[in-house]
Design a protein around this motif. Structure first.
Motif, PDB file in Angstrom:
ATOM      1  N   VAL A  98       0.846  -1.193   0.000  1.00 23.92           N
ATOM      2  CA  VAL A  98       0.000   0.000   0.000  1.00 23.92           C
ATOM      3  C   VAL A  98       0.880   1.241   0.000  1.00 23.92           C
ATOM      4  CG1 VAL A  98      -1.580   1.376   1.400  1.00 23.92           C
ATOM      5  CG2 VAL A  98      -2.017  -1.037   1.043  1.00 23.92           C
ATOM      6  N   ILE A  99       1.941   1.222   0.839  1.00 26.15           N
ATOM      7  CA  ILE A  99       2.860   2.365   0.870  1.00 26.15           C
ATOM      8  C   ILE A  99       3.548   2.483  -0.482  1.00 26.15           C
ATOM      9  CG2 ILE A  99       4.998   3.278   1.868  1.00 26.15           C
ATOM     10  CD1 ILE A  99       4.173   1.883   4.495  1.00 26.15           C
ATOM     11  N   VAL A 100       4.007   1.328  -1.014  1.00 24.90           N
ATOM     12  CA  VAL A 100       4.684   1.311  -2.312  1.00 24.90           C
ATOM     13  C   VAL A 100       3.745   1.834  -3.377  1.00 24.90           C
ATOM     14  CG1 VAL A 100       5.369  -0.262  -4.170  1.00 24.90           C
ATOM     15  CG2 VAL A 100       6.323  -0.534  -1.924  1.00 24.90           C
ATOM     16  N   ALA A 101       2.538   1.311  -3.407  1.00 22.31           N
ATOM     17  CA  ALA A 101       1.617   1.632  -4.488  1.00 22.31           C
ATOM     18  C   ALA A 101       1.290   3.108  -4.489  1.00 22.31           C
ATOM     19  CB  ALA A 101       0.358   0.793  -4.351  1.00 22.31           C
ATOM     20  N   CYS A 102       1.254   3.706  -3.296  1.00 23.56           N
ATOM     21  CA  CYS A 102       0.963   5.126  -3.258  1.00 23.56           C
ATOM     22  C   CYS A 102       2.239   5.931  -3.462  1.00 23.56           C
ATOM     23  CB  CYS A 102       0.328   5.507  -1.920  1.00 23.56           C
ATOM     24  SG  CYS A 102      -1.229   4.687  -1.678  1.00 23.56           S
ATOM     25  N   ALA A 103       3.263   5.652  -2.615  1.00 22.08           N
ATOM     26  CA  ALA A 103       4.475   6.457  -2.677  1.00 22.08           C
ATOM     27  C   ALA A 103       5.343   6.063  -3.853  1.00 22.08           C
ATOM     28  CB  ALA A 103       5.263   6.318  -1.385  1.00 22.08           C
ATOM     29  N   GLY A 104       5.304   4.764  -4.207  1.00 22.30           N
ATOM     30  CA  GLY A 104       6.104   4.310  -5.332  1.00 22.30           C
ATOM     31  C   GLY A 104       5.656   4.974  -6.613  1.00 22.30           C
ATOM     32  N   MET A 105       4.354   5.142  -6.744  1.00 21.36           N
ATOM     33  CA  MET A 105       3.852   5.818  -7.929  1.00 21.36           C
ATOM     34  C   MET A 105       4.312   7.266  -7.907  1.00 21.36           C
ATOM     35  SD  MET A 105       0.098   4.274  -8.678  1.00 21.36           S
ATOM     36  CE  MET A 105      -0.710   5.233  -7.481  1.00 21.36           C
ATOM     37  N   VAL A 134       7.025   8.397  -6.446  1.00 24.44           N
ATOM     38  CA  VAL A 134       8.460   8.415  -6.745  1.00 24.44           C
ATOM     39  C   VAL A 134       8.679   8.177  -8.224  1.00 24.44           C
ATOM     40  CG1 VAL A 134      10.633   7.169  -6.386  1.00 24.44           C
ATOM     41  CG2 VAL A 134       9.187   7.726  -4.457  1.00 24.44           C
ATOM     42  N   ALA A 135       7.936   7.215  -8.780  1.00 23.22           N
ATOM     43  CA  ALA A 135       8.100   6.921 -10.211  1.00 23.22           C
ATOM     44  C   ALA A 135       7.777   8.160 -11.028  1.00 23.22           C
ATOM     45  CB  ALA A 135       7.212   5.752 -10.620  1.00 23.22           C
TER      46      ALA A 135
END
Lengths: 94, 258
Positions: free
Chosen positions: A74-81, A83-84
């Motif tokens: 969930v953190i990745v999907a929000c913050a990763g997007m 960052v990407a």
């Protein structure tokens, strides 16, 4: 006999730690590692001498891994997007 | 398209929802197939969850390696830490696949269960999980395709460019992965020699990914020479698949006493 109980106890303890740490950012990765080790020990304990404690350690470790993965994703999907997007922007701006 | 979904008034990433659904259906598929290779339920569940953890770690590390120069710039200018970078890093499929396989093999060895039986049980689930995950990518607008007249506009996406029709390569890949899943399901209906099911997947997905990469437009994934990093990896995996299909059985026969 001692070895079998030790595996079950350690698995249970690590399972509890995995569940607790799953809710503490940024300790999800620690929870994940504890869950993995707890799960391996839980499986070994259940094979050597099935017991309630071994099963509890097995189940809690799985729950800890699931919670850590979900919260990390969930953190990745929000913050990763985010960052990407930032990285893409940085690349475009050169 | 729909990067965020409302569940009981809580905003949840649609991408995350699809990853969780993908993993759940993959787990169910592997669980239902476990008797083909004589795998214990406990061992399968343990190996799958450990492989999932490995996939997350591998996927993140791959992402972090690709974006490392930009991370260093952010770290110098803003004091961005490595832990923050790890927490924020996205996921790259090939990193996740490699991490998942490595953790799966380690887990199988640690809990003393036959490695190839476990690999052959879990492998057909991977294209299924991936197919569902790619629908998540479509929802988020990541891994987008080239501009085209019959494409889709991702105006709500924080990643894809807005106001441009883009080829929904995520959905195309999802469809190809479903075909691969059904082919592997059919091939894996009976026990196969060690390495064959893995070879099937490596060659099958390698070809799919190599071709579809020509239709991807997100340069963030990294280009090296004439091909993207994923295309180079795809070529490597196709070669590895050929090794497991043709050479590995001969090596195994020589090592196994008559």
């Amino acid at each position: 006999m001692e070895n079998k109980n030790t595996f079950a106890v350690v698995s249970l303890v690590l399972g509890i730690i995995a569940v607790v740490f799953a809710f503490i950012t940024p300790l999800q990765i620690v929870g994940l590692i504890c869950g993995i080790v707890g799960l391996v020990l839980g499986v070994k304990a259940r094979k050597m001498q099935p017991s309630g404690m071994a099963t509890a350690g097995f189940v809690l470790s799985i729950i800890g891994i699931i919670l850590s993965l979900i919260l990390l994703i969930v953190i990745v999907a929000c913050a990763g997007m985010f960052v990407a997007g930032s990285l893409a922007m940085a690349n475009m701006l050169g | 398209m729909f990067p965020v979904t409302q569940i009981f008034s809580v905003s949840v990433s649609t991408y995350a929802i699809f990853i969780v659904i993908g993993f759940a259906v993959g787990l169910l598929c592997a669980f239902l197939r476990r008797r083909i290779n004589g795998v214990r339920a406990d061992d399968l569940v343990a190996c799958l969850f450990i492989a999932a953890a490995g996939a997350l770690i591998g996927g993140k590390l791959f992402f972090m390696v690709q974006g490392f120069p930009v991370f260093l710039a952010h770290a110098r200018e803003e004091g961005y830490t490595f832990l923050e970078y790890f927490m924020d890093a996205g996921l790259v499929y090939y990193g996740g696949f490699i991490g998942g396989i490595v953790f799966l093999i380690l887990a199988a060895k640690l809990i003393k269960t036959p490695v190839w039986a476990m690999v052959d049980t879990i492998l057909p689930s991977i294209p299924l999980m991936h197919a569902v995950g790619r629908v998540g990518c479509f929802s988020a607008g990541c891994c987008y395709g080239i501009p085209c007249d019959f494409g889709v506009v991702f105006d709500a996406s924080p990643i894809a460019p807005h106001g441009v029709r883009l080829l929904p390569v995520q959905l195309i890949e999802s469809a190809c992965l479903l075909v691969l899943f059904f082919l592997m399901l059919h091939y894996g209906k009976q026990k196969r020699p060690p390495g064959k099911v893995l070879a099937f997947y490596l060659v099958g997905y390698g070809i799919i990914r190599f071709i579809l990469e020509f239709f991807r437009y997100d340069a963030i994934r990294g280009i090296y020479g004439a091909l993207s990093i994923s295309q180079w990896i795809s070529l490597g995996l196709i070669a590895l698949g050929a090794f497991f299909w043709f050479l590995f059985p001969q090596i195994k026969r020589k090592k196994t006493p008559a």
